[in-house]
Write a protein that holds these residues in place. Structure first.
Motif, PDB file in Angstrom:
ATOM      1  N   LYS A 625     -43.147  28.396   1.078  1.00 24.40           N
ATOM      2  CA  LYS A 625     -43.973  28.343   2.287  1.00 24.40           C
ATOM      3  C   LYS A 625     -43.146  27.722   3.410  1.00 24.40           C
ATOM      4  N   ARG A 647     -40.474  34.844  12.396  1.00 24.18           N
ATOM      5  CA  ARG A 647     -40.389  35.144  10.961  1.00 24.18           C
ATOM      6  C   ARG A 647     -38.970  35.553  10.572  1.00 24.18           C
ATOM      7  N   PRO A 688     -44.929  33.036   2.735  1.00 26.89           N
ATOM      8  CA  PRO A 688     -45.839  32.973   3.886  1.00 26.89           C
ATOM      9  C   PRO A 688     -45.265  32.007   4.927  1.00 26.89           C
TER      10      PRO A 688
ATOM     11  N   HIS B 139     -42.867  40.817   6.263  1.00 27.21           N
ATOM     12  CA  HIS B 139     -44.309  40.528   6.249  1.00 27.21           C
ATOM     13  C   HIS B 139     -45.110  41.738   6.718  1.00 27.21           C
ATOM     14  N   ARG B 155     -51.900  38.673   4.563  1.00 28.69           N
ATOM     15  CA  ARG B 155     -51.115  37.691   5.310  1.00 28.69           C
ATOM     16  C   ARG B 155     -51.217  37.983   6.792  1.00 28.69           C
TER      17      ARG B 155
END
Lengths: 734, 155
Positions: A625, A647, A688, B139, B155
């Motif tokens: 995480k 990200r 995540p 993602h 997510r």
């Protein structure tokens, strides 16, 4: 590409010179467009400026001036223009600008500079075109411009209930005088309809449909293809070669020897095979027989570099970057001294689209189609290398399959141009195969740090010094290998010493995403994690103490460096705010938590704090995480893209630490040939990621880079915590 | 020697050496520029196309190994129901950053969903691990696959 260096390299001077000209070029550009009479662009559209043209159906063409490398500028820049032009985003069609500094000013993709350099100028470009349209309406309707308003591509006169689409006014607007920038009324940010809203990439549908957009997709009538072979030892010169077997392969047209071309500080010799198919050219390269003169370059190896660093650490740094107070005395009287050595490897850019360029010499002119991050400089360097007049070279910028700084070097443009000169009139597309792409990279410099910190009896940081062994030439650090004079936390303690020793090598150096910072964040924040532990604190809480009261900390000016490249002032309050936010998001505890690490860094005008959690999964260390808090000013221009940039930076950080990324050198040779030896993160290692942006009252700045450095540090610190053993060398290899 | 290929439902004839990789035949001889060259060694997945619905690496597949298998490229993938759903999800979630790997990602995702209409996270990771995304859009790749599968975004 921050100005955090002691000396400017040639490349930076070129960029710098051009950058100083920025700012003032916008009005000039619009003047040119207006002076040229704003000729209709296509059948039924009117061009109001270099950035804005309006079609009969009220579709708005907006030109995006900078190269798109996946950082999202092809949406972001036109959003700024569209907002102030006051049109609906759905009516906007985005066009990529050709490389033309006279019309567009600076056009590079680097240093996270597109946002800070264009936030106001592009809004002004939109407002300028809007003002010209309003002025045209005022004339046609015989009313004062002040009585007119605009909305979604229409001019409105409320009193008489008259409305007209921009399309009906565009031709007249193009003839209007260009208003003075100071007279423009920019929107109140509270009324923004496009800025701050999620916007998709303009090319997304075409990418998903597999349309040709990238450099490698260039196809021209009669085009031939080229592949390259260079020496195993970087920089070796070509003694002799035998191309008979290669030339015998059906489809091979020519074998060209290129000598001392590419970058000024890392020229190469190469053999290029020109064929009617790239696959044929590539196969023919394997049949070339070449003898190379290593010129002693094969002495360079990782073992030799490590030995040289060890020897350097036995003595004093060759150069002092900055010294305040008396660090030796402060360390001598400190209650506790923490000392450690850190190191990290050379890294490759490994853009997924290999370096490539299509070139054609025809009628005394050279035309290039290229995925370049800095096309105007590339144009100049091509002209210089080939002895051409710059005005005979033109450059079209394609969509770019990843940049990360690799395409701030223009070597491949020069190679393609040199090959094209050997086949006059015929377009030639040069693509490096993956092995050559790794061999010819300009690597993120490896580095070694000897670090010392002193704590007083209360656990306060009072002294900090580093001896940084970096790479470069003639005592000057190479691109991305500089030691900044505002290194955190040295800039926040009274007694500090930043010293540097530069090792010579044949390894060409280049800027990799958040250059300098991506390595320095690891060395300093991991070391500080140790220091915090010695003070009985966790790193973010220790950092808050080091940051102290909110204030601007300005580093000393570097003599001879213009203001724009001076290191920026550092705001301790903004740093503390993101630190606190990351602590809050992650539920940070006063006591260490196994497998949890923190990292903070300030780079590219952005403040970022990251918390990483890791665990052992099936015997391998995995990040489970991540929490990111960032401050890049008042506005997130395109939240849809911002999330992707952050990200991507987090995952790249994971790559630097636990994926095993490194480019070893042995006998002067790059020891990585393909992705099997350069294990970039894949989907199965992705955790995540929670993101929170702290808004501060500052103009927005760039997001392509500043989130990466603290990610590297946080992951390294998390692994140290998990394994109970300090990670002092990257990559972590168990 | 002439070779017959069936690309996106259309028969095409090429006259190239049998060992020429399918990727370069598609790109150079047949004008399908969607499949991309990344590594030339089956390591990055940018060149992924389908042979009879199976995702394969066209950069290491010589055309003499293709036989009469039906070839589907990114240009033709949206002709199928699953292909259309995946393509739409990719646009809706704005998956690409630089975009270079995305043709290969989509081809792998469609092959996954054709074989497994409701993949778990582990199924997705396993099916997609052969496709490198240097920008790390992973993602959104996961989210788009789930959206195309009709599930919710986890997510």
């Amino acid at each position: 590409m921050r100005a955090d260096m002691t000396a400017l390299s040639t490349d930076r001077r070129v960029v710098l010179k051009a950058m100083l000209a920025a700012g003032g070029t916008l009005a000039f550009d619009i003047q040119i467009a207006a002076a040229q009479g704003a000729k209709p662009n296509g059948a039924a559209s009117a061009r109001i400026s270099a950035y804005v043209a309006i079609a009969a159906d009220n579709t708005v063409s907006i030109t995006s001036k900078n190269p798109e490398i996946g950082q999202g500028v092809k949406a972001m820049l036109p959003m700024l223009i569209a907002e102030e032009l006051d049109v609906a985003w759905a009516s906007v069609k985005v066009e990529q600008a050709v490389a033309d500094q006279s019309r567009f000013g600076e056009q590079f993709a680097g240093g996270s500079m597109t946002t800070p350099m264009n936030w106001m100028p592009m809004r002004q470009a939109g407002a300028t075109a809007r003002a010209m349209i309003v002025a045209a309406a005022a004339k046609q309707w015989g009313v004062p411009a002040a009585e007119l308003s605009t909305s979604a591509g229409e001019v409105i006169h409320a009193a008489t209930k008259r409305r007209a689409p921009y399309a009906a006014l565009a031709a007249a607007a193009a003839k209007e005088a260009v208003p003075d920038v100071a007279s423009l009324n920019l929107k109140d940010p509270a009324t923004f309809a496009i800025i701050g809203k999620p916007v998709r990439g303009p090319d997304t549908p075409a990418i998903v449909a597999g349309k040709p957009l990238f450099g490698v997709d260039a196809v021209l009538p009669g085009m031939v293809h080229a592949a390259l072979l260079t020496a195993p030892v970087r920089g070796a010169t070509l003694k002799s070669h035998d191309a008979a077997k290669a030339l015998a392969l059906p489809g091979v047209r020519k074998v060209v020897a290129l000598r001392q071309l590419g970058h000024d500080d890392a020229p190469v010799d190469a053999l290029a095979v020109v064929a009617d198919s790239w696959w044929t050219a590539s196969e023919a390269c394997k049949l070339l027989v070449a003898q190379w003169d290593n010129g002693g370059r094969d002495k360079h190896s990782d073992a030799a570099f490590a030995g040289a660093a060890k020897a350097a650490f036995a003595g004093k740094p060759a150069t002092s970057v900055r010294k305040e107070g008396d660090v030796d005395a402060a360390l001598a009287k400190a209650a506790k001294v923490v000392s450690a050595q850190y190191s990290y490897p050379f890294l490759a850019h490994a853009t997924l689209e290999p370096q490539n360029c299509t070139a054609q010499f025809k009628d005394g002119k050279l035309e290039l189609w290229v995925p370049s991050q800095i096309p105007n400089e590339g144009k100049d360097l091509v002209a210089k290398a080939l002895g051409l007049a710059p005005e005979t070279v033109s450059v079209s910028v394609t969509r770019i399959g990843g940049g990360f700084g690799r395409r701030l070097q223009s070597d491949f443009m020069i190679f393609a141009a040199a090959i094209a000169r050997e086949v006059p009139g015929v377009p030639v597309k040069l693509i490096l195969d993956r092995e050559e792409d790794f061999k010819l990279d300009f690597f993120r410099p490896a580095g070694f740090h000897k670090l010392d910190a002193g704590l007083d009896a209360s656990g306060k940081l009072v002294a900090f010094s580093t001896h940084f062994v970096t790479f470069g030439a003639k005592g000057q650090p190479g691109r991305g290998g500089e030691l900044p004079n505002d290194l955190v936390p040295a800039n926040l303690v009274p007694d500090m010493d930043l010293g540097m020793t530069v090792l010579d090598s044949n390894v060409p150096l280049g800027w990799l995403r958040a250059p300098g910072s991506n390595a320095l964040a690891f060395a300093t924040q991991a070391f500080l994690d140790e220091v915090a532990g010695a003070a009985g604190k966790t790193l973010p809480i220790f950092m808050l103490g080091v940051l102290g009261a909110p204030r601007l900390v300005s580093p000393p000016k570097i003599p001879g460096v213009p203001d724009i490249w001076q290191p920026p002032a550092f705001h301790t309050g903004r740093a503390a705010a993101v630190t606190l936010e990351a602590m809050k998001m992650s539920g940070w505890k006063d006591e260490p938590v196994k497998g949890r690490g923190f990292g903070f860094y300030f780079s590219h005008l952005g403040y970022f704090a990251v918390v990483a959690d890791c665990a052992q999964v099936d015997g391998a260390v995995r990040v489970t995480k991540m929490y990111v808090a960032g401050d890049i000013g008042s506005t997130i221009i395109n939240p849809m893209n911002a999330e992707q940039q952050i990200r991507g930076a987090m995952i790249e950080g994971i790559g630097h630490v636990i994926s095993g990324l490194k480019v070893p050198f042995a006998n002067g040779q790059v020891q990585v040939a393909n992705f099997d030896a350069y294990p970039l993160p894949r989907i199965d290692v992705v955790p995540p990621i929670a993101i929170s942006m702290v808004r501060s009252d500052n103009p927005p700045t760039g997001l392509g880079e500043p989130a990466l450095p603290p990610a590297v540090a946080a992951v390294a610190n998390a692994v140290s915590s998990l394994m109970g053993k300090r990670v002092r060398s990257l990559p972590y290899e168990g | 020697m002439p070779t017959m290929l069936k690309v996106n439902g259309t028969p095409r004839e090429v006259n190239v050496p049998g060992e020429k990789p399918l990727l370069w035949v598609l790109r150079e001889d047949l004008g399908y520029l969607g499949p991309k060259f990344g590594c030339g060694a089956g390591l990055c997945g940018a060149c992924t196309v389908h042979l009879d619905g199976q995702a394969i690496r066209s950069c290491i597949t010589p055309i003499n190994a293709v036989g009469d298998a039906a070839i589907t490229t990114i240009e033709g993938v949206a002709a199928s129901v699953v292909g259309k759903k995946v393509s739409e999800a990719w646009v809706d979630l704005d998956v690409p950053q630089c975009g270079y790997c995305q043709a290969g990602q989509i081809m792998s995702a469609v092959a996954l969903l054709e074989a497994n209409p409701s993949p778990s996270d582990a199924d997705i990771d396993s099916a997609m691990a052969g496709n490198l995304c240097r920008c790390s859009t992973y993602h959104r790749i996961r989210d788009a696959i789930k959206q195309a599968a009709g599930g919710t975004n986890a997510r």
